[in-house]
Scaffold this motif. Structure first.
Motif, PDB file in Angstrom:
ATOM      1  N   ARG A  76       0.601  -1.253   0.171  1.00  0.00           N
ATOM      2  CA  ARG A  76       0.148   0.167   0.047  1.00  0.00           C
ATOM      3  C   ARG A  76       0.608   1.098  -0.200  1.00  0.00           C
ATOM      4  NH1 ARG A  76      -3.315  -3.132   3.595  1.00  0.00           N
ATOM      5  NH2 ARG A  76      -2.101  -2.536   5.180  1.00  0.00           N
ATOM      6  N   ASP A  77       1.868   0.936   0.562  1.00  0.00           N
ATOM      7  CA  ASP A  77       2.680   2.290   0.677  1.00  0.00           C
ATOM      8  C   ASP A  77       3.326   3.234  -0.032  1.00  0.00           C
ATOM      9  OD1 ASP A  77       1.340   2.936   2.587  1.00  0.00           O
ATOM     10  OD2 ASP A  77       3.021   1.667   4.697  1.00  0.00           O
ATOM     11  N   LEU A  78       4.233   1.642   0.173  1.00  0.00           N
ATOM     12  CA  LEU A  78       5.962   1.854  -1.022  1.00  0.00           C
ATOM     13  C   LEU A  78       5.022   1.555  -2.244  1.00  0.00           C
ATOM     14  CD1 LEU A  78       8.116  -0.012   0.986  1.00  0.00           C
ATOM     15  CD2 LEU A  78       7.877   1.987   1.195  1.00  0.00           C
ATOM     16  N   LEU A  79       4.494   0.405  -2.817  1.00  0.00           N
ATOM     17  CA  LEU A  79       4.426   0.640  -3.976  1.00  0.00           C
ATOM     18  C   LEU A  79       3.056   1.140  -4.666  1.00  0.00           C
ATOM     19  CD1 LEU A  79       4.842  -1.437  -6.959  1.00  0.00           C
ATOM     20  CD2 LEU A  79       3.025  -3.153  -6.299  1.00  0.00           C
ATOM     21  N   PHE A  80       2.064   0.819  -4.302  1.00  0.00           N
ATOM     22  CA  PHE A  80       0.704   1.623  -4.952  1.00  0.00           C
ATOM     23  C   PHE A  80       0.074   3.209  -4.975  1.00  0.00           C
ATOM     24  CE2 PHE A  80      -1.076  -2.371  -4.717  1.00  0.00           C
ATOM     25  CZ  PHE A  80      -1.066  -3.441  -6.646  1.00  0.00           C
ATOM     26  N   GLU A  81       1.029   3.416  -3.477  1.00  0.00           N
ATOM     27  CA  GLU A  81       1.203   4.912  -2.887  1.00  0.00           C
ATOM     28  C   GLU A  81      -0.459   5.110  -2.753  1.00  0.00           C
ATOM     29  OE1 GLU A  81       4.555   7.398  -3.900  1.00  0.00           O
ATOM     30  OE2 GLU A  81       3.231   6.806  -5.715  1.00  0.00           O
ATOM     31  N   THR A  82      -1.102   4.464  -1.650  1.00  0.00           N
ATOM     32  CA  THR A  82      -2.984   4.602  -2.094  1.00  0.00           C
ATOM     33  C   THR A  82      -3.340   6.018  -1.393  1.00  0.00           C
ATOM     34  OG1 THR A  82      -2.593   3.541   0.336  1.00  0.00           O
ATOM     35  CG2 THR A  82      -3.213   2.013  -1.860  1.00  0.00           C
ATOM     36  N   ALA A  83      -2.588   6.607  -0.229  1.00  0.00           N
ATOM     37  CA  ALA A  83      -2.877   7.366   0.170  1.00  0.00           C
ATOM     38  C   ALA A  83      -2.738   9.086  -1.301  1.00  0.00           C
ATOM     39  CB  ALA A  83      -1.411   7.976   1.377  1.00  0.00           C
ATOM     40  N   THR A  84      -2.563   8.634  -2.208  1.00  0.00           N
ATOM     41  CA  THR A  84      -2.208   9.759  -3.403  1.00  0.00           C
ATOM     42  C   THR A  84      -3.119   8.768  -4.346  1.00  0.00           C
ATOM     43  OG1 THR A  84      -0.611  10.320  -2.549  1.00  0.00           O
ATOM     44  CG2 THR A  84      -1.464  11.258  -4.835  1.00  0.00           C
ATOM     45  N   TYR A  85      -3.587   7.279  -4.494  1.00  0.00           N
ATOM     46  CA  TYR A  85      -3.619   6.385  -5.492  1.00  0.00           C
ATOM     47  C   TYR A  85      -4.705   5.108  -4.907  1.00  0.00           C
ATOM     48  CZ  TYR A  85       0.099   9.365  -7.462  1.00  0.00           C
ATOM     49  OH  TYR A  85       0.482  10.260  -8.958  1.00  0.00           O
TER      50      TYR A  85
ATOM     51  N   LEU B 269       5.295   2.505 -11.656  1.00  0.00           N
ATOM     52  CA  LEU B 269       5.514   1.567 -10.331  1.00  0.00           C
ATOM     53  C   LEU B 269       6.779   1.049  -9.883  1.00  0.00           C
ATOM     54  CD1 LEU B 269       2.212   0.005 -10.649  1.00  0.00           C
ATOM     55  CD2 LEU B 269       2.521   1.884  -9.199  1.00  0.00           C
ATOM     56  N   THR B 270       7.616   1.483 -10.972  1.00  0.00           N
ATOM     57  CA  THR B 270       8.967   0.479 -11.750  1.00  0.00           C
ATOM     58  C   THR B 270       9.790   0.745 -10.191  1.00  0.00           C
ATOM     59  OG1 THR B 270       8.830   0.443 -13.845  1.00  0.00           O
ATOM     60  CG2 THR B 270      11.589   0.462 -12.684  1.00  0.00           C
ATOM     61  N   ASN B 271       9.869   2.181  -9.684  1.00  0.00           N
ATOM     62  CA  ASN B 271      10.704   3.100  -7.983  1.00  0.00           C
ATOM     63  C   ASN B 271       9.470   1.654  -6.722  1.00  0.00           C
ATOM     64  OD1 ASN B 271      12.135   3.981  -9.560  1.00  0.00           O
ATOM     65  ND2 ASN B 271      11.064   6.310  -9.369  1.00  0.00           N
ATOM     66  N   GLY B 272       8.522   1.823  -7.415  1.00  0.00           N
ATOM     67  CA  GLY B 272       8.050   1.466  -6.364  1.00  0.00           C
ATOM     68  C   GLY B 272       8.063  -0.282  -6.437  1.00  0.00           C
ATOM     69  N   VAL B 273       7.915  -1.303  -7.441  1.00  0.00           N
ATOM     70  CA  VAL B 273       8.623  -2.722  -6.806  1.00  0.00           C
ATOM     71  C   VAL B 273      10.123  -2.399  -6.422  1.00  0.00           C
ATOM     72  CG1 VAL B 273       9.396  -4.166  -8.389  1.00  0.00           C
ATOM     73  CG2 VAL B 273       7.987  -3.786  -9.113  1.00  0.00           C
TER      74      VAL B 273
END
Length: 356
Positions: free
Chosen positions: A245-254, A325-329
């Motif tokens: 949630r926090d590092l990959l999808f960044e659900t606070a924004t998306y 999403l590459t940076n998140g992975v």
């Protein structure tokens, strides 16, 4: 106000539905199509029954410059109340205020965005309120009527969202007529549906995950929308879920991924109960603030007069690089301290829709 993203619990194995799929016996009718229209805003009741309704609002940027955000509001004079919505941020309990979601705030000149919702009501017809907002201005009322056709003793009814066809037979109804409208209005059955995805760690370690809250519908105009609540990612490990949630999808924004696809004309209405058809579809996927095109092959089966199953025939491959999403992975890989995580994931689904 509750969310439309109800839990889709106990995801089924790929290609299997373990729950018995029974027919729903209720009446579908051609009824009044009611809207409030302004050059830039349109409120439309897409379906209603004795205790509830579904509706949508189309917001159009009719100015000469891009709009970086939008908002609107309305208030029902009677007993209508919103219980949940998608593709926008809702607040209030009558009056209601709606703002853009994180991914659809910018509208280019002459382009539109649409959001939907459902609500409760009494015995009277669903109300069509006046919309106000930075793009709406003053609205005016209009309506189009067609003859109601009863097909069962039940009191439930449905309204095509944009076209009032002359046919008396609707997919999901029982009728002696051989003609039918192109597509009826359908709502995703979240209990009998699933959406899975798989990840690979260290080259050979394959794991299957899912999202526990998905919602969607197929409009009377034949446009299917699927909303995926990314905050409900379920990997079976709480810490891993939080990292995704926090590092990959960044659900606070998306917080939401949305899939939109136009259903091929007459595909559903041409099927008889039990019949299955395979077709190629091209869909739009909005994920992590990026909209991309996906193409896949699905099967569509009419399980009963009022229920259809849409199922992937081959996994849909979603690539991290296509959706920023590459940076998140990489952040996930570093957090876990492993050698590699796949940057492309296969997705499979089985989506059951019930006629409204």
């Amino acid at each position: 106000m509750s969310s439309l993203n109800a839990s889709a619990k106990d995801p089924r194995p790929t290609g299997a539905l373990t729950r018995s799929l029974c027919a729903l016996g209720f009446s579908l009718a051609l009824a009044t199509v009611s809207t409030h229209i302004h050059a830039a805003c349109q409120y439309q009741v897409s379906g209603q029954w004795s205790t509830g309704f579904t509706a949508s609002v189309k917001v159009t940027n009719d100015t000469a410059v891009a709009v970086s955000s939008w908002n609107l509001a309305w208030q029902y004079a009677g007993d209508n109340r919103v219980t949940g919505g998608y593709d926008a941020t809702f607040s209030g309990t009558n009056p209601y205020t709606v703002k853009n979601a994180g991914w659809n705030g910018t509208i280019q000149p002459n382009q539109s965005v649409t959001f939907g919702f459902q609500g409760t009501k009494g015995a009277a017809a669903a109300e069509v309120p006046v919309l106000t907002g930075n793009l709406c201005g003053t609205t005016s009322s209009s309506s189009t009527s067609s003859t109601s056709t009863s097909v069962s003793s039940s009191s439930r009814s449905s309204s095509p969202s944009s076209i009032a066809p002359s046919s008396s037979s609707i997919p999901g109804s029982v009728s002696s007529s051989s003609s039918s409208v192109a597509t009826a209005a359908w709502t995703l059955n979240t209990t009998d549906s699933y959406l899975n995805f798989a990840t690979t760690k260290n080259t050979h370690n394959l794991e299957v995950h899912n999202f526990t809250a998905i919602s969607g519908d197929i409009s009377g105009a034949g446009v299917a929308t699927l909303a995926i609540d990314l905050n409900t990612v379920n990997t079976g490990v709480a810490l891993r879920d939080q990292r995704m949630r926090d590092l990959l999808f960044e659900t606070a924004t998306y917080p939401t991924a949305t899939v939109t696809v136009a259903i091929p004309a007459n595909l559903i209405s041409s099927l008889t109960v039990g019949q299955l058809a395979a077709t190629d579809i091209s869909a739009s996927l909005n994920l992590h603030g990026v909209t991309g095109a996906i193409t896949t092959r699905v099967s569509v089966q009419k399980l009963s007069a009022s229920r259809i199953l849409v199922q992937s025939l081959a996994p849909v491959l979603v690539k991290a690089g296509d959706y920023s999403l590459t940076n998140g992975v990489e952040a996930l890989r570093a957090a876990v301290g492993i050698a590699s995580i796949s940057v492309a994931v296969p997705v499979d689904f089985a989506l059951v829709f019930d006629a409204r």
